[in-house]
Design an enzyme around this catalytic site. Structure first.
Site, PDB file in Angstrom:
ATOM      1  N   TYR A  13     -16.782 -33.469 -23.440  1.00 15.58           N
ATOM      2  CA  TYR A  13     -16.509 -32.660 -24.634  1.00 15.58           C
ATOM      3  C   TYR A  13     -15.076 -32.936 -25.105  1.00 15.58           C
ATOM      4  O   TYR A  13     -14.835 -33.284 -26.254  1.00 15.58           O
ATOM      5  CB  TYR A  13     -16.718 -31.177 -24.295  1.00 15.58           C
ATOM      6  CG  TYR A  13     -16.133 -30.226 -25.316  1.00 15.58           C
ATOM      7  CD1 TYR A  13     -16.798 -29.954 -26.499  1.00 15.58           C
ATOM      8  CD2 TYR A  13     -14.900 -29.603 -25.091  1.00 15.58           C
ATOM      9  CE1 TYR A  13     -16.253 -29.090 -27.443  1.00 15.58           C
ATOM     10  CE2 TYR A  13     -14.356 -28.740 -26.018  1.00 15.58           C
ATOM     11  CZ  TYR A  13     -15.040 -28.486 -27.196  1.00 15.58           C
ATOM     12  OH  TYR A  13     -14.494 -27.630 -28.124  1.00 15.58           O
ATOM     13  N   LYS A  68     -13.527 -34.687 -28.442  1.00 13.45           N
ATOM     14  CA  LYS A  68     -12.685 -33.913 -29.364  1.00 13.45           C
ATOM     15  C   LYS A  68     -11.424 -34.719 -29.682  1.00 13.45           C
ATOM     16  O   LYS A  68     -10.909 -34.659 -30.789  1.00 13.45           O
ATOM     17  CB  LYS A  68     -12.313 -32.537 -28.780  1.00 13.45           C
ATOM     18  CG  LYS A  68     -13.425 -31.533 -28.671  1.00 13.45           C
ATOM     19  CD  LYS A  68     -14.097 -31.170 -29.978  1.00 13.45           C
ATOM     20  CE  LYS A  68     -13.375 -30.144 -30.816  1.00 13.45           C
ATOM     21  NZ  LYS A  68     -14.170 -29.762 -32.032  1.00 13.45           N
TER      22      LYS A  68
HETATM   23  N1  LIG Z   1     -15.225 -21.529 -28.691  1.00 16.41           N
HETATM   24  C1  LIG Z   1     -14.010 -21.905 -28.289  1.00 16.41           C
HETATM   25  O1  LIG Z   1     -13.364 -21.299 -27.438  1.00 16.41           O
HETATM   26  C2  LIG Z   1     -13.375 -23.114 -28.923  1.00 16.41           C
HETATM   27  C3  LIG Z   1     -14.066 -23.862 -29.877  1.00 16.41           C
HETATM   28  N2  LIG Z   1     -13.448 -24.941 -30.464  1.00 16.41           N
HETATM   29  C4  LIG Z   1     -14.128 -25.691 -31.512  1.00 16.41           C
HETATM   30  O2  LIG Z   1     -14.484 -24.800 -32.554  1.00 16.41           O
HETATM   31  C5  LIG Z   1     -15.650 -25.244 -33.226  1.00 16.41           C
HETATM   32  C6  LIG Z   1     -16.636 -24.110 -33.341  1.00 16.41           C
HETATM   33  O3  LIG Z   1     -16.984 -23.670 -32.040  1.00 16.41           O
HETATM   34  P1  LIG Z   1     -18.001 -22.475 -31.823  1.00 16.41           P
HETATM   35  O4  LIG Z   1     -18.136 -21.694 -33.066  1.00 16.41           O
HETATM   36  O5  LIG Z   1     -17.585 -21.814 -30.556  1.00 16.41           O
HETATM   37  O6  LIG Z   1     -19.344 -23.289 -31.541  1.00 16.41           O
HETATM   38  P2  LIG Z   1     -20.859 -22.921 -31.895  1.00 16.41           P
HETATM   39  O7  LIG Z   1     -21.703 -23.726 -30.977  1.00 16.41           O
HETATM   40  O8  LIG Z   1     -21.047 -21.463 -31.932  1.00 16.41           O
HETATM   41  O9  LIG Z   1     -21.014 -23.481 -33.391  1.00 16.41           O
HETATM   42  C7  LIG Z   1     -21.193 -24.817 -33.719  1.00 16.41           C
HETATM   43  C8  LIG Z   1     -22.309 -24.952 -34.733  1.00 16.41           C
HETATM   44  O10 LIG Z   1     -22.487 -26.333 -35.065  1.00 16.41           O
HETATM   45  C9  LIG Z   1     -23.884 -26.625 -35.022  1.00 16.41           C
HETATM   46  N3  LIG Z   1     -24.140 -28.036 -34.798  1.00 16.41           N
HETATM   47  C10 LIG Z   1     -24.134 -28.703 -33.606  1.00 16.41           C
HETATM   48  N4  LIG Z   1     -24.473 -29.979 -33.787  1.00 16.41           N
HETATM   49  C11 LIG Z   1     -24.694 -30.148 -35.122  1.00 16.41           C
HETATM   50  C12 LIG Z   1     -25.104 -31.245 -35.913  1.00 16.41           C
HETATM   51  N5  LIG Z   1     -25.375 -32.439 -35.380  1.00 16.41           N
HETATM   52  N6  LIG Z   1     -25.237 -31.080 -37.247  1.00 16.41           N
HETATM   53  C13 LIG Z   1     -25.008 -29.855 -37.801  1.00 16.41           C
HETATM   54  N7  LIG Z   1     -24.634 -28.771 -37.106  1.00 16.41           N
HETATM   55  C14 LIG Z   1     -24.486 -28.913 -35.773  1.00 16.41           C
HETATM   56  C15 LIG Z   1     -24.370 -25.761 -33.878  1.00 16.41           C
HETATM   57  O11 LIG Z   1     -25.785 -25.648 -33.842  1.00 16.41           O
HETATM   58  P3  LIG Z   1     -26.490 -25.393 -32.382  1.00 16.41           P
HETATM   59  O12 LIG Z   1     -26.000 -24.055 -31.921  1.00 16.41           O
HETATM   60  O13 LIG Z   1     -27.933 -25.463 -32.670  1.00 16.41           O
HETATM   61  O14 LIG Z   1     -25.989 -26.518 -31.486  1.00 16.41           O
HETATM   62  C16 LIG Z   1     -23.662 -24.441 -34.193  1.00 16.41           C
HETATM   63  O15 LIG Z   1     -24.354 -23.714 -35.172  1.00 16.41           O
HETATM   64  C17 LIG Z   1     -16.157 -26.454 -32.440  1.00 16.41           C
HETATM   65  O16 LIG Z   1     -15.720 -27.629 -33.083  1.00 16.41           O
HETATM   66  C18 LIG Z   1     -15.449 -26.332 -31.084  1.00 16.41           C
HETATM   67  O17 LIG Z   1     -15.247 -27.603 -30.532  1.00 16.41           O
HETATM   68  C19 LIG Z   1     -12.160 -25.259 -30.170  1.00 16.41           C
HETATM   69  C20 LIG Z   1     -11.451 -24.542 -29.263  1.00 16.41           C
HETATM   70  C21 LIG Z   1     -12.003 -23.422 -28.544  1.00 16.41           C
HETATM   71  C1  LIG Z   2     -16.688 -18.574 -14.344  1.00 18.63           C
HETATM   72  C2  LIG Z   2     -15.224 -18.337 -14.537  1.00 18.63           C
HETATM   73  C3  LIG Z   2     -14.384 -19.213 -13.636  1.00 18.63           C
HETATM   74  C4  LIG Z   2     -14.718 -18.463 -15.976  1.00 18.63           C
HETATM   75  C5  LIG Z   2     -15.538 -17.711 -17.003  1.00 18.63           C
HETATM   76  C6  LIG Z   2     -14.910 -17.747 -18.394  1.00 18.63           C
HETATM   77  C7  LIG Z   2     -15.207 -19.029 -19.143  1.00 18.63           C
HETATM   78  C8  LIG Z   2     -16.657 -19.036 -19.560  1.00 18.63           C
HETATM   79  C9  LIG Z   2     -14.294 -19.194 -20.367  1.00 18.63           C
HETATM   80  C10 LIG Z   2     -12.817 -18.964 -20.025  1.00 18.63           C
HETATM   81  C11 LIG Z   2     -11.988 -19.937 -20.887  1.00 18.63           C
HETATM   82  C12 LIG Z   2     -13.011 -20.460 -21.876  1.00 18.63           C
HETATM   83  C13 LIG Z   2     -12.719 -21.678 -22.685  1.00 18.63           C
HETATM   84  C14 LIG Z   2     -13.762 -22.450 -23.179  1.00 18.63           C
HETATM   85  C15 LIG Z   2     -15.181 -22.144 -22.808  1.00 18.63           C
HETATM   86  C16 LIG Z   2     -15.402 -20.810 -22.067  1.00 18.63           C
HETATM   87  C17 LIG Z   2     -14.299 -20.570 -21.057  1.00 18.63           C
HETATM   88  C18 LIG Z   2     -14.272 -21.674 -20.007  1.00 18.63           C
HETATM   89  C19 LIG Z   2     -13.512 -23.733 -23.935  1.00 18.63           C
HETATM   90  C20 LIG Z   2     -13.739 -24.870 -22.953  1.00 18.63           C
HETATM   91  C21 LIG Z   2     -14.457 -23.893 -25.116  1.00 18.63           C
HETATM   92  C22 LIG Z   2     -14.202 -25.170 -25.889  1.00 18.63           C
HETATM   93  C23 LIG Z   2     -12.786 -25.553 -26.093  1.00 18.63           C
HETATM   94  O1  LIG Z   2     -12.482 -26.312 -26.959  1.00 18.63           O
HETATM   95  C24 LIG Z   2     -11.769 -25.070 -25.143  1.00 18.63           C
HETATM   96  C25 LIG Z   2     -12.097 -23.727 -24.551  1.00 18.63           C
HETATM   97  C26 LIG Z   2     -11.041 -23.297 -23.568  1.00 18.63           C
HETATM   98  C27 LIG Z   2     -11.306 -21.933 -23.021  1.00 18.63           C
END
Ligand SMILES: NC(=O)C1=CN([C@@H]2O[C@H](COP(=O)(O)OP(=O)(O)OC[C@H]3O[C@@H](n4cnc5c(N)ncnc54)[C@H](OP(=O)(O)O)[C@@H]3O)[C@@H](O)[C@H]2O)C=CC1
Ligand SMILES: CC(C)CCC[C@@H](C)[C@H]1CC[C@H]2C3=C(CC[C@]12C)[C@@]1(C)CCC(=O)C[C@@H]1CC3
Length: 345
Positions: free
Chosen positions: A144, A148
């Protein structure tokens, strides 16, 4: 600080708009008077004010109709980090993003705001108050993160003011808030299975957890400050809550808020890390027979046991960013938003 320009055309497309961050983006953009298209592989919600385009971002043919007459594209789609599907990450995050860039250029989109991740510089070692000048991780912990990095490089490298195409990347970390399908639900699920009793490391490591509304605010500011000759062009920006907190304090506050016990025992970081490595080796060996998605992964152990918090000074300076919701308030709102995950509910 650059000047903030409210675009003449407030028409935007949110790629990944059905996801967790995407839905919050859409709600705020509508509140701010934007006209919003959502492009996603699925329709995640109903809203008459939104035009939905369902398709795969790897297909230019699917994308083009969603980009007509659009000024700004927010690209926040990605496969879930937990999927651990190498081919899918490459296909969507890397080659798919290249397709998004081509489609934007072809459709005459002027600005692209990418949701990257602060993890692009994280290699499992402590980072304290890291700035955007840190080099990309040379040995990213998982696919992942690897994709990214590739994705961010593509987007920032495609910034082309001479041809009226401007790009910026937002690097959030640990996004949380209502409707998040991973952070709080995974924590609660782990607690329910009785596996949230142990802290990894000494419990003092500071990290960033960023409330989703602050992440949204950072994206919209970036779109509005991104213009020719602004410092934002082709740059990455950390968007945080600006209140680093010990990882295990955050976890404990959410768990206790949901009526679960806080972890009270400790194991050394190195021991947890080698256990997680061993587990992923087993998962790999067994993969031809059975697919297992372990909760305990080297990436999660690294995130849980190291310092990794980032400076958002650049965003403050270049786009006047300031978190709009404090960490205390954010935790309170998040806990209240999950009544169904409360123990005893
Ligand atoms: N959540 C976090 O803590 C962090 C997230 N990010 C970034 O933020 C962004 C949003 O994350 P988040 O909202 O948590 O993720 P989600 O999985 O909730 O949202 C992503 C969306 O993109 C859709 N998607 C995936 N593949 C495709 C495709 N090929 N074409 C069109 N749509 C697609 C997914 O559909 P489906 O669910 O069906 O796969 C989903 O609806 C991502 O880029 C992630 O890398 C960055 C840092 C931290
Ligand atoms: C099981 C435990 C050791 C930890 C449980 C919590 C985790 C599920 C989350 C804590 C920090 C989170 C995190 C992400 C996913 C969910 C956690 C690991 C990301 C990897 C999501 C995608 C990103 O781009 C970075 C995020 C960093 C923090």
């Amino acid at each position: 600080m650059a000047t903030r320009i409210r675009p003449a055309s407030k028409k935007c497309t949110v790629i990944g708009g059905s996801g967790f961050l995407g839905q919050h983006m859409v709600e705020r953009l509508l509140d701010k008077g934007y006209s919003v298209n959502v492009f996603d592989i699925r329709q995640g919600f109903e809203n008459d004010r939104v035009q939905f385009f369902i398709g795969d971002l790897c297909s230019k043919t699917d994308l083009l109709p969603a980009l007509q007459g659009v000024n700004v594209v927010f690209h926040c789609a990605s496969p879930a980090p937990s999927s651990n599907n190498k081919e899918l990450f490459y296909k969507v995050n890397y080659t798919g993003t290249r397709t998004v860039i081509q489609a934007c250029k072809e459709a005459g989109v002027q600005k692209m705001v990418l949701t990257s991740s602060a993890s692009v510089v994280f290699e499992g070692k402590d980072i304290e108050n890291g700035s955007e000048d840190l080099p990309y991780a040379q040995n990213p912990i998982d696919y992942y993160t690897e994709t990214k990095i590739l994705q961010e490089k593509e987007v920032l490298g495609s910034n082309d003011p001479a041809n009226n195409f401007l790009t910026v990347a937002i690097r959030p970390h640990g996004i949380f808030g209502p409707r998040d399908p991973q952070l709080v639900p995974i924590m609660v699920d782990t607690a329910k299975r009785g596996k949230m009793k142990v802290m990894i490391g000494n419990g003092k490591n500071l990290v960033d957890f960023t409330y989703v509304e602050n992440v949204v605010h950072g994206h919209i500011l970036a779109a509005e400050y991104l213009q020719k000759d602004s410092p934002l062009c082709g740059k990455a920006y950390h968007i945080t809550n600006d209140e680093p907190i010990p990882f295990w304090t955050f976890i404990s506050r959410v768990l206790v808020g949901l009526n679960y016990e806080a972890p009270k025992y400790k194991i050394p970081f190195w021991l947890a890390y080698y256990l997680a490595l061993f587990l992923s080796f087993l998962v790999f060996i067994l993969s031809p027979i059975v697919t297992i998605n372990p909760t305990f992964t080297p990436m999660r152990v690294a995130l849980a046991g190291t310092y990794h918090y980032y400076s958002c000074e650049r965003a403050k300076k270049d786009m006047g960013y300031k978190p709009v919701v404090s960490l205390d308030k954010a935790i309170e709102k998040t806990v209240q938003s999950y009544p169904h995950l409360r123990r005893g509910s």
